[in-house]
Design an enzyme around this catalytic site. Structure first.
Site, PDB file in Angstrom:
ATOM      1  N   TYR A 137      47.786  19.648   3.114  1.00 27.09           N
ATOM      2  CA  TYR A 137      47.891  20.575   1.991  1.00 27.09           C
ATOM      3  C   TYR A 137      49.081  20.297   1.081  1.00 27.09           C
ATOM      4  O   TYR A 137      49.271  21.003   0.107  1.00 27.09           O
ATOM      5  CB  TYR A 137      47.962  22.015   2.513  1.00 27.09           C
ATOM      6  N   LYS A 187      44.187  15.180  15.965  1.00 18.96           N
ATOM      7  CA  LYS A 187      43.206  14.090  15.898  1.00 18.96           C
ATOM      8  C   LYS A 187      43.985  12.781  15.920  1.00 18.96           C
ATOM      9  O   LYS A 187      43.744  11.874  15.099  1.00 18.96           O
ATOM     10  CB  LYS A 187      42.352  14.268  14.628  1.00 18.96           C
ATOM     11  N   ASP A 219      37.769  17.745  17.551  1.00 13.31           N
ATOM     12  CA  ASP A 219      36.297  17.729  17.663  1.00 13.31           C
ATOM     13  C   ASP A 219      35.867  18.322  19.010  1.00 13.31           C
ATOM     14  O   ASP A 219      34.939  19.137  19.088  1.00 13.31           O
ATOM     15  CB  ASP A 219      35.725  16.309  17.455  1.00 13.31           C
ATOM     16  N   ASP A 243      42.430  25.862   9.320  1.00 15.96           N
ATOM     17  CA  ASP A 243      41.550  26.458   8.314  1.00 15.96           C
ATOM     18  C   ASP A 243      40.094  26.408   8.783  1.00 15.96           C
ATOM     19  O   ASP A 243      39.370  27.405   8.763  1.00 15.96           O
ATOM     20  CB  ASP A 243      41.703  25.699   6.994  1.00 15.96           C
ATOM     21  N   ASP A 247      37.365  29.708  10.312  1.00 21.33           N
ATOM     22  CA  ASP A 247      36.026  30.156   9.898  1.00 21.33           C
ATOM     23  C   ASP A 247      35.055  30.070  11.075  1.00 21.33           C
ATOM     24  O   ASP A 247      34.189  30.935  11.254  1.00 21.33           O
ATOM     25  CB  ASP A 247      35.507  29.327   8.713  1.00 21.33           C
TER      26      ASP A 247
HETATM   27  C1  IPM Z   1      41.960  30.050   3.417  1.00 19.22           C
HETATM   28  C2  IPM Z   1      41.337  29.291   2.261  1.00 19.22           C
HETATM   29  C3  IPM Z   1      42.376  28.449   1.535  1.00 19.22           C
HETATM   30  C4  IPM Z   1      42.947  27.456   2.523  1.00 19.22           C
HETATM   31  C5  IPM Z   1      41.829  27.754   0.286  1.00 19.22           C
HETATM   32  C6  IPM Z   1      41.308  28.738  -0.714  1.00 19.22           C
HETATM   33  C7  IPM Z   1      42.844  26.868  -0.358  1.00 19.22           C
HETATM   34  O1  IPM Z   1      40.270  28.531   2.710  1.00 19.22           O
HETATM   35  O2  IPM Z   1      42.919  30.813   3.182  1.00 19.22           O
HETATM   36  O3  IPM Z   1      41.462  29.931   4.529  1.00 19.22           O
HETATM   37  O4  IPM Z   1      42.357  26.394   2.750  1.00 19.22           O
HETATM   38  O5  IPM Z   1      44.010  27.741   3.070  1.00 19.22           O
HETATM   39 MN    MN Z   2      39.713  28.936   4.786  1.00 22.38          MN
END
Ligand code: IPM
Ligand code: MN
Ligand code: NAD
Length: 353
Positions: A137, A187, A219, A243, A247
């Protein structure tokens, strides 16, 4: 003593879910006498398209100087493909305030929302400590020969000893407080630079002898999270992996609409924190009034805990559990309510709790 927070509703479903979180805060202020001032900041795509404003440094400094926390909805709008405003707002806070730990709990509140066969909510209860200031990032992208046959798009990743160590320390401390195992993921088999994560982990491990510690390639971890979520306690990961796993974890715990998060500088108690749902601005459902407000409301809960109101935070989690059990929720979680009605149901249950 009064406390002050700043609120950035942002884009897409951000304003829809933050409106519900603000009504929850209003109710807690009324019922529990919480003295919290709210400073609403009109930032986001709308503002950027109007006058070019993203997040001016002076304003960010003033927030830092006068607020204990920020609650953010989400940023990102198809009308701003460069994502310039979103970057300045989100990364502006994470990087400028050095909020190096992105804490993302993966906690299922009801059995019915766990999507895995044979697993219940007791099996899904872990937390991601995502490094929030480095990795892939760092702004160092580069391209050459755009759109030509020899185009090269390049990016680098940066992992510093200081950055890795402080994140791992925060993860270890959480594991210690909650008597959880810790898994660190990387990784380094494909990206040798990432071996720094393994080396720093090995150095810190003797300081935490009571914590079961392991390392797993990312992975393999992704697969094991699905096969055996119950084996996980604290998951320490670099920025990008954290990140993605967040999710995945949100899906394991019932969906993106429910997942809360905190961006913290754990080494400095009292340092400003940023709280936001894990989900984004969800342009596909924005304006339809069906976004789940619980991710934003639970992020408010984490914010309240940060401000020292742990009892209010626990009430928020209990009320979230009850609305889900009673399916008084939005369609993504098996209910039939719209955002505003789901928010109202939440507040009704909170009031009776
Ligand atoms: C999160 C989002 C952000 C990230 C994006 C919008 C840059 O996906 O906060 O999880 O990757 O950190
Ligand atoms: Mn995210
Ligand atoms: P997203 O999280 O916005 O949406 C992914 C899917 O989840 C969509 O189908 C969406 O409808 C659903 N969803 C998300 N939140 C929901 C909710 N509260 N209730 C019900 N369903 C919900 O991810 P995306 O589509 O990849 O990103 C959209 C925009 O948001 C992009 O601009 C992205 O960069 C941005 N984003 C911002 C943040 C942030 O501000 N912290 C986080 C993630 C993504």
């Amino acid at each position: 003593m009064s406390q002050r927070i700043a609120v950035i509703a942002g884009d897409g479903i951000g304003p829809e879910v933050i409106a519900e979180a603000m009504l929850v805060l209003e109710q807690l202020r009324r019922e529990r006498g919480l003295v919290i001032d709210v400073w609403e900041l009109p930032l986001g795509a709308e503002r950027y398209l109007r006058d070019g404003t993203t997040f001016p440094r002076e304003l960010r400094d003033e927030v830092r100087a006068t607020c204990s926390a920020v609650l953010l909805g989400a940023v990102g709008d198809p009308r701003v493909p460069s994502g310039e405003h979103a970057h300045d707002i989100l990364m502006g806070m994470r990087l400028e305030w050095d909020l190096y730990a992105n804490v993302r709990p993966i906690r299922a509140l009801t059995d019915a929302l766990v999507p895995l066969r044979g697993k219940s909510k007791a099996d899904v209860n872990c937390v991601i400590y995502r490094e929030n200031t480095e990795g892939q990032y760092v702004a160092a992208g580069h391209e050459r020969g755009r759109d030509g046959p020899d185009e090269i798009a390049m990016s680098r990743e940066v992992h510093t000893r200081r950055g890795v160590e402080r994140l791992l320390r925060a993860a270890f401390e959480h594991a210690r407080r909650h008597r959880m195992p810790l898994v660190m993921t990387d990784k380094s088999n494909a990206i040798p630079a990432q071996a720094i994560w393994r080396r720093v982990l090995a150095e810190l491990k003797p300081e935490y002898p009571e914590i079961a510690t392991e390392q797993l390639y990312v992975d393999a971890l992704a697969a094991r999270l699905i096969e055996a979520p119950e084996r996980h306690g604290v998951i320490a990961a670099s920025n990008l992996f954290g990140d993605i796993l967040a999710d995945l974890g949100a899906a394991l715990a019932g969906g993106l609409g429910l997942a809360p998060s905190a961006n913290l500088h754990p080494a400095l108690p009292g340092h400003i924190g940023l709280f936001e749902p894990v989900h984004g601005s969800a342009p596909d459902i924005a304006g339809k009034g069906i976004a789940n407000p619980l991710g934003a409301i639970r992020s408010l809960g984490m914010l309240l805990a940060h401000l020292g109101h742990g009892d209010a935070a626990e009430r928020v989690e209990r009320a979230a559990t009850e609305v889900l059990e009673r399916k008084r929720s939005t369609p993504d979680t098996g209910g039939t309510l719209g955002t505003a009605a789901a928010g109202a149901a939440f507040r009704e249950i909170l009031a009776g709790s």
